[in-house]
Motif scaffolding. Structure first.
Motif, PDB file in Angstrom:
ATOM      1  N   LYS A 197      94.079  17.501   2.689  1.00 47.42           N
ATOM      2  CA  LYS A 197      94.265  18.310   1.622  1.00 47.42           C
ATOM      3  C   LYS A 197      93.194  19.741   2.335  1.00 47.42           C
ATOM      4  N   THR A 215      94.485  11.408  -2.092  1.00 53.77           N
ATOM      5  CA  THR A 215      95.708  11.421  -2.268  1.00 53.77           C
ATOM      6  C   THR A 215      96.459  10.942  -3.993  1.00 53.77           C
ATOM      7  N   SER A 274      91.966  13.230   4.305  1.00 55.76           N
ATOM      8  CA  SER A 274      92.734  13.806   3.297  1.00 55.76           C
ATOM      9  C   SER A 274      93.649  14.108   3.687  1.00 55.76           C
ATOM     10  N   GLU A 288      89.563   8.515   0.883  1.00 56.59           N
ATOM     11  CA  GLU A 288      90.713  10.263   1.649  1.00 56.59           C
ATOM     12  C   GLU A 288      91.528   9.135   0.658  1.00 56.59           C
TER      13      GLU A 288
END
Ligand code: UDP
Length: 479
Positions: free
Chosen positions: A312, A422, A310, A418
């Protein structure tokens, strides 16, 4: 309530949780809230998962004998088998006798002239029928604490209807069918006892909360009016016919001075707060599946790579035992390198503090009810992956009723994970979800103000408890 500690307390209340984290936590929070309102409080507990009395100097604790550790050890796979074994252990005669003896002793102390405050009632976890019978054998009223949502209580009381109307047993062809009697649930959100090796035991367990409630003198819900208005109204009307009042006093973690550290059975790793301090504001995903959910090794690997891919920042709780059959799972090869500087993995978090941290902008949760309320109170949007039972109900409410999160359905797969992360953290849908989560946070904050619905419900609950001791009204007397 300043000064209550020095005054003689008006009455005593005893409380008994089911000995698991998600049940102990709200019961201790309730104990703290009642103590702060001037009641003497005794917590009855098993040796298994016993709370630490030194963390709660105002409360008294009495241990009752149990055989739960053996039942849990004999069901290493967790899930419904464990729930059934555990229930058999809490229903065993030894535990019921221990509860009866402890209550009888508290009652005797309350009858002595100038002695301890009189025991007014026992508050039980909604699953503890044997403890309820022990209390009623002594003529002591019981109140029932529901540690799941009001929606879940309604569902668990509806299984006859679900079978009669053909929603269950669930078929491949009707999984997406709306259950029109319980909106917004669909058939796939229903825990289906037909899939258990013993359906009748499953149904019996699901019915426990209705059974204890029907024999109680009041039902306490860890929820709040603005969150579950319709569900509470229906339950209130149904129970009013039986003269059973309800008290919606949630979110309990914000109605008590007992903090997360005080209720946690595992040691919380507070280094993660320092780590969060180093992260940008509003960019970290917090990932935790609570105290009992298990995942397979394959699922664990997909979660790890979903998080890594991802891109993040994330804080992930991998508690010992999370992965089925593995005490301490190893992270996949190459994972640590892939997430260096933006990913932190710990065994157990100070979750309430984490969710309140300004760096957090999303919560991947199993939708245990305590975690859900903690996330809602901090206005954190959710990525929901419920696993079993009441979590399935809450996941559907998160996505379809409150619209404060995204429900991750079906098989856990890295690409899907993922994409969902997002969407939650940066997409347009994610922005709208974030706004609604903020609105719900404001509503949650209002209910705990002094004139808020939950504070008033706690006042009403205290008055109800005192009425069992013949004291008419604590608050209207200005005590
Ligand atoms: N919790 C915690 N640290 C963690 C994960 C969870 O202190 O790393 C706490 C969390 O704050 C919540 C409880 O454990 O109060 C979990 O209860 P919940 O009803 O959410 O789930 P359960 O464990 O019963 O599935």
């Amino acid at each position: 309530m300043a000064g209550v500690g020095r005054r003689r307390r008006a009455a005593r209340v005893a409380l008994m949780p089911l000995p698991f984290q998600g049940h102990i936590t709200p019961m201790l929070q309730l104990a703290g809230a009642l103590h702060a309102r001037g009641l003497a409080v005794t917590v009855l507990h098993t040796a298994f998962n016993a709370p630490d009395p030194t963390r709660h100097p105002g409360l008294s604790f009495v241990s009752v004998p149990d055989a739960i550790a053996d039942a849990v050890a004999a069901t290493a796979n967790g899930g419904a088998d464990r729930v059934a074994a555990m229930n058999a252990a809490v229903e065993a005669p030894g535990l019921a006798e221990g509860v009866r003896d402890a209550l009888a002793s508290l009652m005797r102390l309350g009858e002595e002239e100038g002695g301890e405050p009189r025991l007014a009632c026992l508050v039980i976890d909604a699953t503890l029928t044997a403890a309820q019978k022990a209390a009623s054998g002594l003529g002591l009223p019981t109140l029932v604490l529901h540690t799941c949502s009001a929606a879940c209580f309604r569902l668990f009381g509806s299984y006859d209807m679900l079978y009669d109307k053909g929603y269950l047993p669930a078929q491949e062809s009707n999984l997406l069918l709306p259950v029109k009697e319980l909106p917004p649930l669909q058939v796939r959100d229903l825990f289906d006892p037909s899939k258990l090796p013993n359906k009748e035991i499953g149904l019996k367990l699901l019915n426990l909360a209705s059974e204890t409630t029907a024999s109680s003198s009041g039902a306490i819900f860890n929820t709040f009016g603005a969150l579950e208005a319709q569900e509470l109204e229906i339950i209130r009307n149904e129970l009013a016919a039986k003269r059973i009042p309800i008290f919606a006093i949630g979110p309990l973690h914000k109605l008590t001075s007992i903090d997360g550290k005080g209720t946690s059975l595992l040691n919380q790793d507070c280094t993660c707060i320092e780590w969060l301090d180093t992260q940008e504001s509003g960019c970290v995903l917090y990932v935790s599946f609570g105290s009992v959910v298990n995942v397979t090794l394959d699922q664990f690997t997909e979660i790890a790579w979903g998080l890594a891919n991802s891109g993040k920042p994330f804080l992930w709780v991998v508690r010992p035992g999370l992965v089925l059959g593995v005490e301490k799972p190893e992270l996949p090869e190459g994972f640590e390198c892939a997430v260096e500087g933006r990913g932190k993995v710990i065994e157990w978090a100070p979750q309430q503090e984490v969710l309140a941290h300004s760096a957090i902008s999303g919560f991947w949760t199993h939708n245990g009810w305590n975690s859900t309320l903690e996330g809602i109170f901090e206005g954190v949007p959710m990525l929901s992956k419920p696993h079993i039972g009441d979590q399935l109900v809450t996941g559907r409410y998160v996505e379809d009723r409150w619209k404060i999160g995204i429900l991750l359905e079906g098989v856990l797969e890295r690409g899907k994970i993922e994409k969902a992360i997002t969407m939650l953290m940066e997409g347009k849908d994610g922005m709208e979800i974030r706004e609604r989560a903020k609105d719900m946070k404001e509503k949650a904050q209002l209910c705990r103000e002094s004139s808020g619905s939950s504070q008033q419900a706690v006042d009403n609950l205290v008055d109800r408890i005192l009425s069992f001791s013949g004291i008419s009204s604590f608050y209207s007397n200005g005590v």
